[in-house]
Scaffold this motif. Structure first.
Motif, PDB file in Angstrom:
ATOM      1  N   ILE A  72       0.847  -1.204   0.000  1.00 23.88           N
ATOM      2  CA  ILE A  72       0.000   0.000   0.000  1.00 23.88           C
ATOM      3  C   ILE A  72       0.877   1.247   0.000  1.00 23.88           C
ATOM      4  O   ILE A  72       0.633   2.189  -0.760  1.00 23.88           O
ATOM      5  N   GLN A  73       1.914   1.264   0.842  1.00 27.21           N
ATOM      6  CA  GLN A  73       2.820   2.413   0.885  1.00 27.21           C
ATOM      7  C   GLN A  73       3.535   2.594  -0.453  1.00 27.21           C
ATOM      8  O   GLN A  73       3.690   3.723  -0.928  1.00 27.21           O
ATOM      9  N   MET A  74       3.957   1.493  -1.073  1.00 24.97           N
ATOM     10  CA  MET A  74       4.643   1.578  -2.361  1.00 24.97           C
ATOM     11  C   MET A  74       3.711   2.116  -3.446  1.00 24.97           C
ATOM     12  O   MET A  74       4.112   2.943  -4.267  1.00 24.97           O
ATOM     13  N   ARG A  75       2.479   1.646  -3.448  1.00 20.28           N
ATOM     14  CA  ARG A  75       1.504   2.111  -4.437  1.00 20.28           C
ATOM     15  C   ARG A  75       1.247   3.611  -4.266  1.00 20.28           C
ATOM     16  O   ARG A  75       1.205   4.371  -5.242  1.00 20.28           O
ATOM     17  N   THR A  76       1.097   4.035  -3.025  1.00 17.29           N
ATOM     18  CA  THR A  76       0.870   5.453  -2.745  1.00 17.29           C
ATOM     19  C   THR A  76       2.103   6.275  -3.123  1.00 17.29           C
ATOM     20  O   THR A  76       1.980   7.360  -3.702  1.00 17.29           O
ATOM     21  N   ALA A  77       3.285   5.756  -2.820  1.00 14.40           N
ATOM     22  CA  ALA A  77       4.520   6.455  -3.184  1.00 14.40           C
ATOM     23  C   ALA A  77       4.611   6.634  -4.696  1.00 14.40           C
ATOM     24  O   ALA A  77       4.999   7.704  -5.177  1.00 14.40           O
ATOM     25  N   LEU A 116       7.491   7.805   2.077  1.00 14.79           N
ATOM     26  CA  LEU A 116       6.800   6.508   2.083  1.00 14.79           C
ATOM     27  C   LEU A 116       7.747   5.363   1.743  1.00 14.79           C
ATOM     28  O   LEU A 116       7.676   4.291   2.354  1.00 14.79           O
ATOM     29  N   TYR A 117       8.620   5.568   0.761  1.00 14.87           N
ATOM     30  CA  TYR A 117       9.592   4.514   0.434  1.00 14.87           C
ATOM     31  C   TYR A 117      10.525   4.260   1.610  1.00 14.87           C
ATOM     32  O   TYR A 117      10.868   3.113   1.898  1.00 14.87           O
TER      33      TYR A 117
END
Length: 117
Positions: free
Chosen positions: A14-19, A34-35
């Motif tokens: 989820i964090q990677m997608r948002t990043a 986020l990364y």
């Protein structure tokens, strides 16, 4: 991945997608944050030499290299990533990823030299 590992992996995804969405919008500082959070979580949960962790080093490095004042950090992260590709037995078969890392590192070093001139 079982139990907590699966839960953490879902959070990381989820964090990677948002990043990535932040990157596409040109918001490099939020993407970097986020990364970095994903990398830290992956290091704790999966370990330094895990393929997910090492991949996140590359994502964070590219995000840093896209920012004017972060090239040294980006180069350092790529060097760390390359170290893992060359020294972790479980990653040595990832030849395409290693080659990509080498190319990105070479380009980043070349750009850094141009900036210094």
């Amino acid at each position: 991945l079982l139990g907590l590992g699966r839960l953490h992996m879902e959070e990381i995804e989820i964090q990677m997608r948002t990043a990535l969405e932040y990157l596409q919008d040109g918001n490099f500082s939020l993407a970097e944050e986020l990364y970095a959070m994903s990398l830290e979580k992956s290091q704790i949960v999966f370990g330094e030499g895990n393929s997910i962790t090492v991949s996140l080093l590359g994502h964070l490095a590219r995000t840093c290299l896209a920012q004017d004042n972060q090239s040294d950090l980006g180069i350092s992260l790529l060097q760390k990533q390359l170290y893992h590709y060359e020294n972790e037995p479980t990653l040595q078969s990832l030849l395409a990823e290693r080659s990509t890392c080498l190319i990105e590192l070479e380009m980043a070093l070349r750009n850094a030299e141009r900036i210094e001139e």
